[in-house]
Design a protein around this motif. Structure first.
Motif, PDB file in Angstrom:
ATOM      1  N   GLY A  42     -11.273   0.957   3.229  1.00  0.00           N
ATOM      2  CA  GLY A  42     -11.026   2.267   2.637  1.00  0.00           C
ATOM      3  C   GLY A  42     -10.575   2.167   1.195  1.00  0.00           C
ATOM      4  N   ARG A  43      -9.451   2.860   0.862  1.00  0.00           N
ATOM      5  CA  ARG A  43      -8.932   2.854  -0.505  1.00  0.00           C
ATOM      6  C   ARG A  43      -8.125   1.605  -0.825  1.00  0.00           C
ATOM      7  NH1 ARG A  43      -5.021   5.801  -0.952  1.00  0.00           N
ATOM      8  NH2 ARG A  43      -4.639   6.223   1.236  1.00  0.00           N
ATOM      9  N   LYS A  44      -7.902   0.749   0.158  1.00  0.00           N
ATOM     10  CA  LYS A  44      -7.009  -0.391  -0.018  1.00  0.00           C
ATOM     11  C   LYS A  44      -7.698  -1.497  -0.815  1.00  0.00           C
ATOM     12  CE  LYS A  44      -4.886   0.862   4.364  1.00  0.00           C
ATOM     13  NZ  LYS A  44      -4.650   0.507   5.757  1.00  0.00           N
ATOM     14  N   VAL A  45      -6.883  -2.208  -1.622  1.00  0.00           N
ATOM     15  CA  VAL A  45      -7.447  -3.227  -2.504  1.00  0.00           C
ATOM     16  C   VAL A  45      -7.270  -4.639  -1.964  1.00  0.00           C
ATOM     17  CG1 VAL A  45      -7.092  -1.788  -4.536  1.00  0.00           C
ATOM     18  CG2 VAL A  45      -5.301  -3.388  -3.858  1.00  0.00           C
ATOM     19  N   HIS A  46      -6.547  -4.806  -0.852  1.00  0.00           N
ATOM     20  CA  HIS A  46      -6.397  -6.148  -0.306  1.00  0.00           C
ATOM     21  C   HIS A  46      -7.561  -6.449   0.627  1.00  0.00           C
ATOM     22  CE1 HIS A  46      -4.359  -3.402   2.482  1.00  0.00           C
ATOM     23  NE2 HIS A  46      -4.543  -4.285   3.445  1.00  0.00           N
ATOM     24  N   ASP A  47      -7.887  -7.734   0.761  1.00  0.00           N
ATOM     25  CA  ASP A  47      -9.063  -8.135   1.533  1.00  0.00           C
ATOM     26  C   ASP A  47      -8.727  -8.908   2.795  1.00  0.00           C
ATOM     27  OD1 ASP A  47      -8.139 -10.457   0.413  1.00  0.00           O
ATOM     28  OD2 ASP A  47      -9.916 -10.837  -0.836  1.00  0.00           O
ATOM     29  N   ARG A  48      -7.454  -8.907   3.183  1.00  0.00           N
ATOM     30  CA  ARG A  48      -7.063  -9.571   4.431  1.00  0.00           C
ATOM     31  C   ARG A  48      -5.850  -8.838   5.011  1.00  0.00           C
ATOM     32  NH1 ARG A  48      -2.686 -13.081   3.480  1.00  0.00           N
ATOM     33  NH2 ARG A  48      -2.161 -13.296   1.266  1.00  0.00           N
ATOM     34  N   PRO A  49      -5.626  -8.955   6.316  1.00  0.00           N
ATOM     35  CA  PRO A  49      -4.493  -8.261   6.924  1.00  0.00           C
ATOM     36  C   PRO A  49      -3.156  -8.774   6.377  1.00  0.00           C
ATOM     37  CG  PRO A  49      -6.058  -8.992   8.598  1.00  0.00           C
ATOM     38  CD  PRO A  49      -6.461  -9.656   7.326  1.00  0.00           C
ATOM     39  N   VAL A  50      -2.270  -7.845   6.052  1.00  0.00           N
ATOM     40  CA  VAL A  50      -0.950  -8.182   5.519  1.00  0.00           C
ATOM     41  C   VAL A  50       0.092  -7.327   6.244  1.00  0.00           C
ATOM     42  CG1 VAL A  50       0.526  -8.249   3.477  1.00  0.00           C
ATOM     43  CG2 VAL A  50      -1.931  -8.710   3.252  1.00  0.00           C
ATOM     44  N   PRO A  51       1.175  -7.929   6.732  1.00  0.00           N
ATOM     45  CA  PRO A  51       2.201  -7.135   7.422  1.00  0.00           C
ATOM     46  C   PRO A  51       2.988  -6.253   6.455  1.00  0.00           C
ATOM     47  CG  PRO A  51       2.865  -9.434   7.291  1.00  0.00           C
ATOM     48  CD  PRO A  51       1.456  -9.376   6.799  1.00  0.00           C
ATOM     49  N   PRO A  52       3.137  -4.960   6.756  1.00  0.00           N
ATOM     50  CA  PRO A  52       3.867  -4.044   5.875  1.00  0.00           C
ATOM     51  C   PRO A  52       5.334  -3.924   6.263  1.00  0.00           C
ATOM     52  CG  PRO A  52       2.710  -2.782   7.530  1.00  0.00           C
ATOM     53  CD  PRO A  52       2.457  -4.239   7.854  1.00  0.00           C
ATOM     54  N   ILE A  53       6.023  -5.057   6.352  1.00  0.00           N
ATOM     55  CA  ILE A  53       7.375  -5.027   6.918  1.00  0.00           C
ATOM     56  C   ILE A  53       8.459  -5.390   5.894  1.00  0.00           C
ATOM     57  CG2 ILE A  53       6.739  -5.349   9.333  1.00  0.00           C
ATOM     58  CD1 ILE A  53       7.707  -8.327   7.224  1.00  0.00           C
ATOM     59  N   GLY A  54       8.095  -5.403   4.603  1.00  0.00           N
ATOM     60  CA  GLY A  54       9.091  -5.765   3.596  1.00  0.00           C
ATOM     61  C   GLY A  54      10.302  -4.850   3.607  1.00  0.00           C
ATOM     62  N   GLY A  55      10.066  -3.550   3.706  1.00  0.00           N
ATOM     63  CA  GLY A  55      11.168  -2.600   3.704  1.00  0.00           C
ATOM     64  C   GLY A  55      12.078  -2.738   4.907  1.00  0.00           C
ATOM     65  N   LEU A  56      11.521  -3.218   6.021  1.00  0.00           N
ATOM     66  CA  LEU A  56      12.320  -3.389   7.240  1.00  0.00           C
ATOM     67  C   LEU A  56      13.245  -4.592   7.160  1.00  0.00           C
ATOM     68  CD1 LEU A  56       9.554  -2.579   9.881  1.00  0.00           C
ATOM     69  CD2 LEU A  56      11.345  -1.065   8.986  1.00  0.00           C
ATOM     70  N   ILE A  57      13.105  -5.398   6.118  1.00  0.00           N
ATOM     71  CA  ILE A  57      14.028  -6.492   5.856  1.00  0.00           C
ATOM     72  C   ILE A  57      14.925  -6.143   4.671  1.00  0.00           C
ATOM     73  CG2 ILE A  57      14.244  -8.929   5.239  1.00  0.00           C
ATOM     74  CD1 ILE A  57      13.170  -8.464   8.044  1.00  0.00           C
ATOM     75  N   VAL A  58      14.322  -5.649   3.590  1.00  0.00           N
ATOM     76  CA  VAL A  58      15.072  -5.389   2.361  1.00  0.00           C
ATOM     77  C   VAL A  58      16.210  -4.402   2.583  1.00  0.00           C
ATOM     78  CG1 VAL A  58      14.933  -4.315   0.070  1.00  0.00           C
ATOM     79  CG2 VAL A  58      13.184  -5.948   0.796  1.00  0.00           C
ATOM     80  N   LEU A  83      18.714   6.615   4.769  1.00  0.00           N
ATOM     81  CA  LEU A  83      17.890   5.404   4.732  1.00  0.00           C
ATOM     82  C   LEU A  83      17.367   5.056   6.126  1.00  0.00           C
ATOM     83  CD1 LEU A  83      19.951   3.124   2.303  1.00  0.00           C
ATOM     84  CD2 LEU A  83      17.671   4.049   1.884  1.00  0.00           C
ATOM     85  N   ALA A  84      18.239   5.176   7.137  1.00  0.00           N
ATOM     86  CA  ALA A  84      17.822   4.878   8.506  1.00  0.00           C
ATOM     87  C   ALA A  84      16.713   5.812   8.971  1.00  0.00           C
ATOM     88  CB  ALA A  84      19.028   4.967   9.446  1.00  0.00           C
ATOM     89  N   LEU A  85      16.829   7.101   8.623  1.00  0.00           N
ATOM     90  CA  LEU A  85      15.787   8.073   8.983  1.00  0.00           C
ATOM     91  C   LEU A  85      14.456   7.703   8.341  1.00  0.00           C
ATOM     92  CD1 LEU A  85      14.687  10.782  10.050  1.00  0.00           C
ATOM     93  CD2 LEU A  85      15.616  11.861   7.982  1.00  0.00           C
ATOM     94  N   LEU A  86      14.463   7.413   7.043  1.00  0.00           N
ATOM     95  CA  LEU A  86      13.218   7.096   6.348  1.00  0.00           C
ATOM     96  C   LEU A  86      12.628   5.774   6.818  1.00  0.00           C
ATOM     97  CD1 LEU A  86      13.973   8.285   2.700  1.00  0.00           C
ATOM     98  CD2 LEU A  86      12.735   9.468   4.512  1.00  0.00           C
ATOM     99  N   MET A  87      13.476   4.819   7.151  1.00  0.00           N
ATOM    100  CA  MET A  87      12.967   3.554   7.699  1.00  0.00           C
ATOM    101  C   MET A  87      12.239   3.788   9.016  1.00  0.00           C
ATOM    102  SD  MET A  87      15.492   0.302   7.066  1.00  0.00           S
ATOM    103  CE  MET A  87      17.054   1.174   7.110  1.00  0.00           C
ATOM    104  N   ALA A  88      12.820   4.614   9.872  1.00  0.00           N
ATOM    105  CA  ALA A  88      12.203   4.883  11.172  1.00  0.00           C
ATOM    106  C   ALA A  88      10.870   5.602  11.016  1.00  0.00           C
ATOM    107  CB  ALA A  88      13.168   5.704  12.033  1.00  0.00           C
ATOM    108  N   SER A 222       8.063   2.289   5.078  1.00  0.00           N
ATOM    109  CA  SER A 222       9.511   2.219   5.312  1.00  0.00           C
ATOM    110  C   SER A 222      10.229   1.761   4.049  1.00  0.00           C
ATOM    111  CB  SER A 222       9.811   1.263   6.466  1.00  0.00           C
ATOM    112  OG  SER A 222       9.310  -0.043   6.186  1.00  0.00           O
ATOM    113  N   GLY A 223       9.618   0.835   3.313  1.00  0.00           N
ATOM    114  CA  GLY A 223      10.241   0.331   2.106  1.00  0.00           C
ATOM    115  C   GLY A 223      10.109   1.262   0.926  1.00  0.00           C
ATOM    116  N   SER A 224       8.905   1.807   0.697  1.00  0.00           N
ATOM    117  CA  SER A 224       8.714   2.653  -0.478  1.00  0.00           C
ATOM    118  C   SER A 224       9.498   3.963  -0.360  1.00  0.00           C
ATOM    119  CB  SER A 224       7.228   2.937  -0.690  1.00  0.00           C
ATOM    120  OG  SER A 224       6.651   3.590   0.424  1.00  0.00           O
ATOM    121  N   LEU A 225       9.596   4.520   0.843  1.00  0.00           N
ATOM    122  CA  LEU A 225      10.387   5.733   1.028  1.00  0.00           C
ATOM    123  C   LEU A 225      11.865   5.465   0.756  1.00  0.00           C
ATOM    124  CD1 LEU A 225       8.745   7.134   4.304  1.00  0.00           C
ATOM    125  CD2 LEU A 225       8.508   8.089   2.004  1.00  0.00           C
TER     126      LEU A 225
END
Length: 318
Positions: A42-58, A83-88, A222-225
């Motif tokens: 679709g609109r995504k620019v990456h060409d391989r699967p990447v976990p979107p979990i950075g915000g769940l650690i940061v 923050l907890a609401l937006l992470m969820a 979760s991270g960008s929010l």
């Protein structure tokens, strides 16, 4: 040994950096094995699967270090709850896309929590027109809620390239940290240092460098929010009257680019007869990619613009 407020804040930044840098590889492996990944297409620019979990650690690291350091114990529970609401909500959207109105509703609730009980209220816009301070009075709370939602949504929308959202957030917080050091604002300094350290640990795995061709992890919704919420929180607090650490117009220069990009997209979509939340390829980074920039070059260019805007606001406005 007495480090002083600045020294102790720097130590907290190192702790948050080390925790994020150490936990992310473990979280990445677990997410990949669990199938919690952002697939290309679709609109995504990456060409391989990447976990979107950075915000769940940061941001859990930010909350834990902030609370256990003693600085987050008083007056910050509305921020932590928001923050907890937006992470969820962000985690749910990363796992399986949810309706835009649900995300937008969560942003409004989070904004209400930090503005009303949290006290993150914009009381004045400063001397914007040279005729004295422009005070908001009864419009302070609704204006603050709208501004907070713009911060949150703006960072969520601009998070489209490796290192972009995290880099914008880190640059903004570094300008805020410099202001706190110069003006001896020891109230805001610890939290700013903690989140800056956590973002730096995340960028080790997210930003393209000569040693890392592509991101190993994304920030995710979760991270960008949460990043937008924290940027809004500290932007309002650092410009709070009386005796602001930074003038409101300076803060606008430092954090303005994501909001400018967001408002431009809303205007363009409405003008084209689209819903303002319709996803498309109209953002600044999309235009740079279409112009022939690589993803790394586009991200670096935008971060340079953000840095220059921050410098103009910080040094050019007294």
């Amino acid at each position: 040994m007495n480090f002083g407020p600045a020294g102790f804040s720097f130590l907290l930044a190192l702790v948050s950096f080390a925790l994020v840098a150490a936990l992310l590889p473990l979280a990445i492996r677990f997410a990949v094995r669990s199938g919690f990944i952002d697939a290309p297409g679709g609109r995504k620019v990456h060409d391989r699967p990447v976990p979107p979990i950075g915000g769940l650690i940061v941001f859990p690291v930010f909350i834990l270090v902030f609370v256990f350091s003693g600085y987050g114990a008083q007056g910050h529970w509305p921020l932590i709850e928001a923050l907890a609401l937006l992470m969820a909500v962000g985690m749910a959207d990363d796992y399986k896309p949810i309706q835009p109105w649900i995300k937008f509703g969560a942003q409004i609730i989070a904004a209400l929590v930090v503005v009303v009980p949290g006290g993150a209220q914009i009381l004045t816009l400063g001397d914007l027109f040279g005729f004295g301070g422009l005070w908001l009075d009864v419009f302070s709370i609704p204006f603050s809620i709208i501004a907070m939602v713009l911060f949150i949504n703006g960072m969520n929308l601009i998070d489209g390239l490796d290192g972009l959202a995290g880099g914008i957030g880190l640059l903004s917080f570094l300008w805020f940290i410099l202001a706190c050091l110069l003006r001896e604002n020891v109230v805001l300094l610890p939290g700013l240092m903690i989140v800056a350290g956590a973002l730096a640990g995340f960028l080790v795995y997210n930003m393209r460098t000569p040693w890392r061709a592509k991101a190993s992890v994304f920030m995710g919704d979760s991270g960008s929010l949460c990043l937008g919420l924290l940027m809004g929180w500290y932007a309002i607090k650092i410009a709070a009257f009386p005796g602001p650490t930074l003038l409101p117009i300076t803060v606008a220069w430092i954090i303005g680019l994501p909001v400018f990009d967001e408002c431009a997209q809303f205007y363009r979509r409405v003008r084209e007869g689209k819903h303002p939340f319709t996803a498309d390829r109209g953002h600044l980074h999309h235009h740079l990619l279409d112009a022939g920039f690589t993803a790394g070059q586009a991200s670096a260019f935008i971060l340079c613009v953000v840095f220059v805007m921050g410098a103009v606001g910080f040094f050019g406005i007294q």
